[in-house]
Design a protein around this motif. Structure first.
Motif, PDB file in Angstrom:
ATOM      1  N   ASP A   5      26.585  63.242  80.346  1.00 28.04           N
ATOM      2  CA  ASP A   5      27.898  62.621  80.525  1.00 28.04           C
ATOM      3  C   ASP A   5      28.639  62.537  79.195  1.00 28.04           C
ATOM      4  O   ASP A   5      28.033  62.346  78.135  1.00 28.04           O
ATOM      5  CB  ASP A   5      27.759  61.213  81.110  1.00 28.04           C
ATOM      6  CG  ASP A   5      27.516  61.234  82.612  1.00 28.04           C
ATOM      7  OD1 ASP A   5      27.690  62.301  83.223  1.00 28.04           O
ATOM      8  OD2 ASP A   5      27.150  60.185  83.167  1.00 28.04           O
ATOM      9  N   SER A  39      35.431  50.850  89.180  1.00 28.42           N
ATOM     10  CA  SER A  39      35.234  51.880  88.154  1.00 28.42           C
ATOM     11  C   SER A  39      35.272  51.302  86.744  1.00 28.42           C
ATOM     12  O   SER A  39      35.051  52.023  85.773  1.00 28.42           O
ATOM     13  CB  SER A  39      36.314  52.965  88.274  1.00 28.42           C
ATOM     14  OG  SER A  39      36.210  53.631  89.505  1.00 28.42           O
ATOM     15  N   VAL A  40      35.563  50.010  86.651  1.00 29.07           N
ATOM     16  CA  VAL A  40      35.674  49.354  85.347  1.00 29.07           C
ATOM     17  C   VAL A  40      34.599  48.274  85.249  1.00 29.07           C
ATOM     18  O   VAL A  40      34.444  47.453  86.161  1.00 29.07           O
ATOM     19  CB  VAL A  40      37.071  48.731  85.149  1.00 29.07           C
ATOM     20  CG1 VAL A  40      37.172  48.086  83.767  1.00 29.07           C
ATOM     21  CG2 VAL A  40      38.155  49.788  85.332  1.00 29.07           C
ATOM     22  N   PHE A  41      33.866  48.274  84.146  1.00 32.16           N
ATOM     23  CA  PHE A  41      32.781  47.326  83.919  1.00 32.16           C
ATOM     24  C   PHE A  41      33.100  46.482  82.687  1.00 32.16           C
ATOM     25  O   PHE A  41      33.871  46.900  81.818  1.00 32.16           O
ATOM     26  CB  PHE A  41      31.460  48.066  83.707  1.00 32.16           C
ATOM     27  CG  PHE A  41      31.081  48.981  84.835  1.00 32.16           C
ATOM     28  CD1 PHE A  41      30.207  48.561  85.825  1.00 32.16           C
ATOM     29  CD2 PHE A  41      31.600  50.269  84.918  1.00 32.16           C
ATOM     30  CE1 PHE A  41      29.860  49.396  86.877  1.00 32.16           C
ATOM     31  CE2 PHE A  41      31.262  51.121  85.959  1.00 32.16           C
ATOM     32  CZ  PHE A  41      30.387  50.677  86.942  1.00 32.16           C
ATOM     33  N   ILE A  71      32.802  58.722  80.446  1.00 32.56           N
ATOM     34  CA  ILE A  71      32.693  57.270  80.283  1.00 32.56           C
ATOM     35  C   ILE A  71      33.439  56.860  79.021  1.00 32.56           C
ATOM     36  O   ILE A  71      33.164  57.379  77.931  1.00 32.56           O
ATOM     37  CB  ILE A  71      31.218  56.834  80.188  1.00 32.56           C
ATOM     38  CG1 ILE A  71      30.453  57.253  81.452  1.00 32.56           C
ATOM     39  CG2 ILE A  71      31.115  55.330  79.972  1.00 32.56           C
ATOM     40  CD1 ILE A  71      28.957  57.050  81.346  1.00 32.56           C
ATOM     41  N   LYS A  75      43.290  55.515  85.857  1.00 32.72           N
ATOM     42  CA  LYS A  75      42.141  55.759  84.982  1.00 32.72           C
ATOM     43  C   LYS A  75      42.570  56.443  83.682  1.00 32.72           C
ATOM     44  O   LYS A  75      42.046  57.499  83.299  1.00 32.72           O
ATOM     45  CB  LYS A  75      41.067  56.585  85.702  1.00 32.72           C
ATOM     46  CG  LYS A  75      40.451  55.868  86.904  1.00 32.72           C
ATOM     47  CD  LYS A  75      39.276  56.638  87.470  1.00 32.72           C
ATOM     48  CE  LYS A  75      38.611  55.846  88.594  1.00 32.72           C
ATOM     49  NZ  LYS A  75      37.427  56.540  89.145  1.00 32.72           N
ATOM     50  N   MET A 103      24.481  52.661  86.133  1.00 32.52           N
ATOM     51  CA  MET A 103      25.361  53.828  86.045  1.00 32.52           C
ATOM     52  C   MET A 103      24.571  55.132  86.078  1.00 32.52           C
ATOM     53  O   MET A 103      25.108  56.186  86.438  1.00 32.52           O
ATOM     54  CB  MET A 103      26.217  53.750  84.780  1.00 32.52           C
ATOM     55  CG  MET A 103      27.258  52.646  84.837  1.00 32.52           C
ATOM     56  SD  MET A 103      28.373  52.624  83.415  1.00 32.52           S
ATOM     57  CE  MET A 103      29.304  54.127  83.669  1.00 32.52           C
ATOM     58  N   GLU A 142      30.330  62.582  84.646  1.00 34.63           N
ATOM     59  CA  GLU A 142      31.522  61.753  84.509  1.00 34.63           C
ATOM     60  C   GLU A 142      31.827  61.494  83.041  1.00 34.63           C
ATOM     61  O   GLU A 142      30.964  61.623  82.172  1.00 34.63           O
ATOM     62  CB  GLU A 142      31.386  60.433  85.272  1.00 34.63           C
ATOM     63  CG  GLU A 142      30.350  59.480  84.766  1.00 34.63           C
ATOM     64  CD  GLU A 142      30.378  58.147  85.520  1.00 34.63           C
ATOM     65  OE1 GLU A 142      31.417  57.805  86.114  1.00 34.63           O
ATOM     66  OE2 GLU A 142      29.355  57.447  85.508  1.00 34.63           O
ATOM     67  N   ASP A 198      36.441  58.430  83.964  1.00 33.53           N
ATOM     68  CA  ASP A 198      35.914  58.217  85.312  1.00 33.53           C
ATOM     69  C   ASP A 198      35.394  56.792  85.451  1.00 33.53           C
ATOM     70  O   ASP A 198      35.593  56.138  86.466  1.00 33.53           O
ATOM     71  CB  ASP A 198      34.797  59.215  85.618  1.00 33.53           C
ATOM     72  CG  ASP A 198      35.290  60.649  85.602  1.00 33.53           C
ATOM     73  OD1 ASP A 198      36.258  60.939  86.325  1.00 33.53           O
ATOM     74  OD2 ASP A 198      34.726  61.471  84.853  1.00 33.53           O
ATOM     75  N   SER A 199      34.694  56.339  84.406  1.00 40.34           N
ATOM     76  CA  SER A 199      34.220  54.954  84.349  1.00 40.34           C
ATOM     77  C   SER A 199      34.605  54.371  82.999  1.00 40.34           C
ATOM     78  O   SER A 199      34.568  55.071  81.980  1.00 40.34           O
ATOM     79  CB  SER A 199      32.703  54.877  84.526  1.00 40.34           C
ATOM     80  OG  SER A 199      32.326  55.227  85.839  1.00 40.34           O
ATOM     81  N   GLN A 256      30.407  45.048  87.455  1.00 41.29           N
ATOM     82  CA  GLN A 256      31.684  45.640  87.845  1.00 41.29           C
ATOM     83  C   GLN A 256      32.766  44.564  87.857  1.00 41.29           C
ATOM     84  O   GLN A 256      32.529  43.430  88.281  1.00 41.29           O
ATOM     85  CB  GLN A 256      31.594  46.261  89.239  1.00 41.29           C
ATOM     86  CG  GLN A 256      30.767  47.532  89.308  1.00 41.29           C
ATOM     87  CD  GLN A 256      30.507  47.960  90.738  1.00 41.29           C
ATOM     88  OE1 GLN A 256      30.062  47.152  91.554  1.00 41.29           O
ATOM     89  NE2 GLN A 256      30.770  49.220  91.044  1.00 41.29           N
TER      90      GLN A 256
END
Length: 749
Positions: free
Chosen positions: A309, A558-560, A286, A369, A590, A284, A382-383, A553
């Motif tokens: 990643d 998907s958002v921290f 990040i 996103k 993660m 993913e 993705d995150s 989260q």
């Protein structure tokens, strides 16, 4: 669904209490009278040792009162003994006859094994000595299986390992009670798959690796523990962990088969064919917004686990990843810029990240996103990790665009103040700086400037210094220490207006009390405001900060959010240690470790003032009229030596240390771990600290740890960075020494 649920329990924290319409507090085993029968039929009398607290009642009394309220007959008992007497009479003539047993015999003669069918009977140590069994023929009947073949699922090429399950030393069943005892949780805090070293070597598995265990029934994801206590070809997973935070990937029964013994009906939980493999996280991209302590710690930890990643970092500062805590000392020249950097360029390049310095975020679309940056470039992710930190709070009339007005939050702030003071062409002792705010930053800036012989005045709106971090006594003692440094303090005051004068580089600062101070500069260190605007605009749930769950989260999974903006259970944790703790947990989560989750942080404050040792940890005051709290105080006020511990329910929940901080690391660990004090309660502040003398160059001033202490610990076998910090105490405070600790560890390795 039940219309009305009654729960009777000793703890209000058990999993069933949340379903209760009526909760009846029950007495514990030491708080009630009764008997107990063990597995060898031995009956013991259990006397009541202490009274139950509050409204708690014994099980018997609860049942009697409940039955009486329901108008049932036959519940006119006055004592537990009367209930037992009736029970004994009910067994008369049965195979478990104890009709001639009573409390007096149990108290005076000791334990008995049933049956006890007459008054002089001593009990029955062994049944069936007459070879007559409880069957129609009086003979024993053995259920001999027609086949002794193992009908358990056999391992095969797809599932080559045998999984066995069971309990671990300190836990019971699903941990609804034992799991809430911190001391018990220290042994095995999360589920681990035990695997033999040979099997681990063949599968390239090391302790701590995240493992996927699968059977034909399902799968789990846990960390590995390589140990020679398990046979080759066999793996062990504890049974205690079930569904956690809406996730069942630690649940052993995902794997176990549904076979049962045809006679005993015992389930075949101890033998399941499984396959084992290292967890491979899907790739993913990040994106991280922010380049402070939280972001840096996340990147460091995540790259130790995952190197594949893609990570892109946006920083609206030219200089990312530096230690803001040391800005006062950088501004005065005590530390160089290189010393403030958390990472050198060469090491940064090895982290394999894309760093966008001096690039802000214009807009964020969490549904699509995408991120639009200040250069007009659209990025996908993705995150997303929001680590945007905070900005200084300043009054509306501060006029920071005018000369002589400053804040102290960024490197650029420190550079501006330093350049401004240099351009006055005044020697340091003729310079005068007014600092607004008597908190940590304000006092540390005052001390740093005073070290250069600059005249300092502190204006504090509250009636005392560090009013949120200290109690009244320690705050008063601190004020005395600060004033001994020839720093003027105005309490219960604030700025009304700031005027420029005819003299260049000079200000007149009018206070609301009417006092006018002539100075060269004014610095606002009143507090901070979380930078949550981008989160709000994108539709994420916000309060004072960005609301997060135990996995950090936000309202969009998907958002921290981590660091100063993360609001967990309606609380913000605006300290470096909390930001780094959140970053550690998020990196693990993660990377695939669902057993890693956030429970909040212990607030602490360490003041870095010359010759003043002062810190506070956790709760600093006890509520009025609450006898459940205890204060343990040691004070020599004349020498400004003051130490206080706050204890509740045998737990240390807060401390203030002034004069020396030898107990800092020990107390911080006790407060964070929530381990019952027991005998340690009587040793608090009584010279029982395990503090060691500083060996070598002082590295950590918070915990008084030297380079020699760290090297000695590494030589003893502690080579993990986190464990090294915990063992020595270095890095547990403000965190400014962590890079130096890492350097020492790297050299010793």
């Amino acid at each position: 669904n039940a219309k009305f649920v009654v729960v009777q329990d000793i703890s209000y924290r058990s999993d069933t209490t949340k379903f209760a319409d009526l909760l009846l507090p029950a007495a514990g085993w030491l708080e009630k009278e009764g008997t107990m029968t063990n597995s060898e039929r031995r009956i013991s009398y259990l006397p009541k040792g202490i009274n139950a607290p509050g409204e708690a009642l014994s099980d018997v009394e609860i049942l009697i009162r409940f039955a009486q309220k329901m108008k049932f007959n036959g519940f006119n008992f006055n004592t537990t003994e009367e209930v037992y007497k009736e029970y004994c009479l009910m067994t008369k003539g049965t195979k478990i006859d104890i009709s001639f047993l009573n409390y007096n015999r149990l108290k005076n003669e000791g334990t008995f094994q049933w049956p006890v069918p007459d008054y002089g009977h001593p009990g029955t140590p062994r049944l069936f000595t007459d070879k007559k069994f409880y069957t129609p023929s009086k003979k024993a009947i053995f259920n001999i299986p027609t086949s002794i073949e193992n009908t358990s699922e056999a391992p095969n090429s797809e599932f080559p390992f045998i999984l066995t399950t069971g309990r671990i030393r300190d836990q019971w069943h699903t941990m609804t009670k034992t799991g809430k005892v911190s001391r018990l949780m220290t042994h095995t805090p999360s589920p681990m798959l035990e695997i033999n070293p040979i099997d681990a070597y063949k599968s390239n598995i090391r302790t701590g690796d995240i493992i996927v265990v699968s059977s034909k029934n399902g799968s789990v994801r846990v960390k590995a523990k390589v140990t020679d206590t398990i046979k080759e070809g066999v793996v062990f997973l504890p049974m205690h962990w079930g569904k956690q935070l809406e996730n069942d990937l630690n649940r052993t029964n995902n794997l176990t088969n549904t076979l049962v013994d045809p006679v005993s009906k015992e389930p075949d939980f101890k033998f399941t064919a499984v396959a084992i493999s290292k967890y491979v996280k899907p790739f993913e991209k990040i994106a991280i917004v922010g380049a402070g302590a939280a972001a840096f710690r996340f990147i460091q930890n995540y790259r130790e686990i995952n190197t594949t990643d893609e990570i892109i970092v946006f920083s609206n500062e030219e200089n990312p990843f530096y230690n803001r805590v040391l800005l006062p000392e950088y501004m005065t020249g005590e530390f160089t810029w290189e010393q403030l950097k958390k990472i050198k360029e060469e090491a940064l390049s090895k982290l394999n990240i894309t760093l966008k310095s001096n690039v802000a975020i214009e807009s964020l679309n969490v549904q699509d996103k995408t991120i639009l940056d200040s250069q007009g470039t659209l990025h996908t992710f993705d995150s997303l990790i929001l680590a945007t930190g905070s900005r200084p709070f300043v009054p509306e009339n501060a006029q920071l665009h005018l000369p002589g007005r400053f804040t102290m939050r960024r490197k650029s702030d420190a550079d501006r103040l330093k350049d401004y003071l240099d351009k006055t062409n005044l020697p340091a002792h003729e310079q005068h700086v007014v600092i607004i705010g008597g908190g940590l930053l304000g006092l540390e800036l005052a001390a740093a400037l005073k070290h250069k012989n600059v005249k300092i005045t502190v204006v504090q709106r509250a009636p005392r210094l560090m009013e949120r971090q200290l109690d009244r006594i320690s705050s008063k003692l601190l004020a005395e220490e600060v004033q001994l440094l020839n720093i003027q303090i105005y309490f219960d005051n604030e700025v009304s207006t700031v005027f420029d004068t005819d003299n260049p580089n000079e200000l007149e600062i009018a206070l609301k009390s009417g006092k006018i101070i002539t100075a060269n500069a004014i610095v606002y260190t009143i507090g901070t405001i979380p930078n949550i605007e981008i989160a709000k605009e994108s539709g994420l749930a916000c309060g004072r900060g960005v609301k997060v769950n135990q996995y950090l989260q936000t309202s969009n999974p998907s958002v921290f959010a981590i660091g100063e903006i993360a609001e967990f259970e309606n609380q913000l944790f605006g300290i470096t240690s909390a930001a780094e703790e959140q970053a550690d947990i998020l990196a693990n989560f993660m990377a695939g470790d669902i057993s890693s989750f956030y429970k909040g942080s212990v607030l602490m404050n360490i003041l870095k003032l010359e010759d003043i040792n002062l810190c506070s940890i956790g709760q600093i005051e006890i509520p009025d009229n609450d006898d459940s709290y205890e204060e343990i105080v040691f004070a020599d006020l004349r020498q400004r030596y003051y130490k206080k511990c706050i204890v509740k329910n045998d737990l240390l929940i807060g401390a203030i240390l002034m004069g020396d901080k030898n107990e800092f690391a020990e107390f911080k660990t006790l407060i964070e771990s929530k381990i019952e004090l027991a005998d340690k309660r009587n040793l608090l502040l009584r010279g029982s600290s395990n503090a060691k003398p500083v060996l070598g160059k002082l590295v950590c001033s918070c915990s008084q740890v030297g380079s020699g202490n760290i090297e000695e610990t590494i030589k003893s076998g502690v080579t993990n960075f986190t464990e090294l910090c915990k063992t020595t105490g270095a890095g547990l405070g403000c965190g400014s020494c962590k890079s130096e600790v890492k350097d020492i560890l790297a050299k010793c390795k």
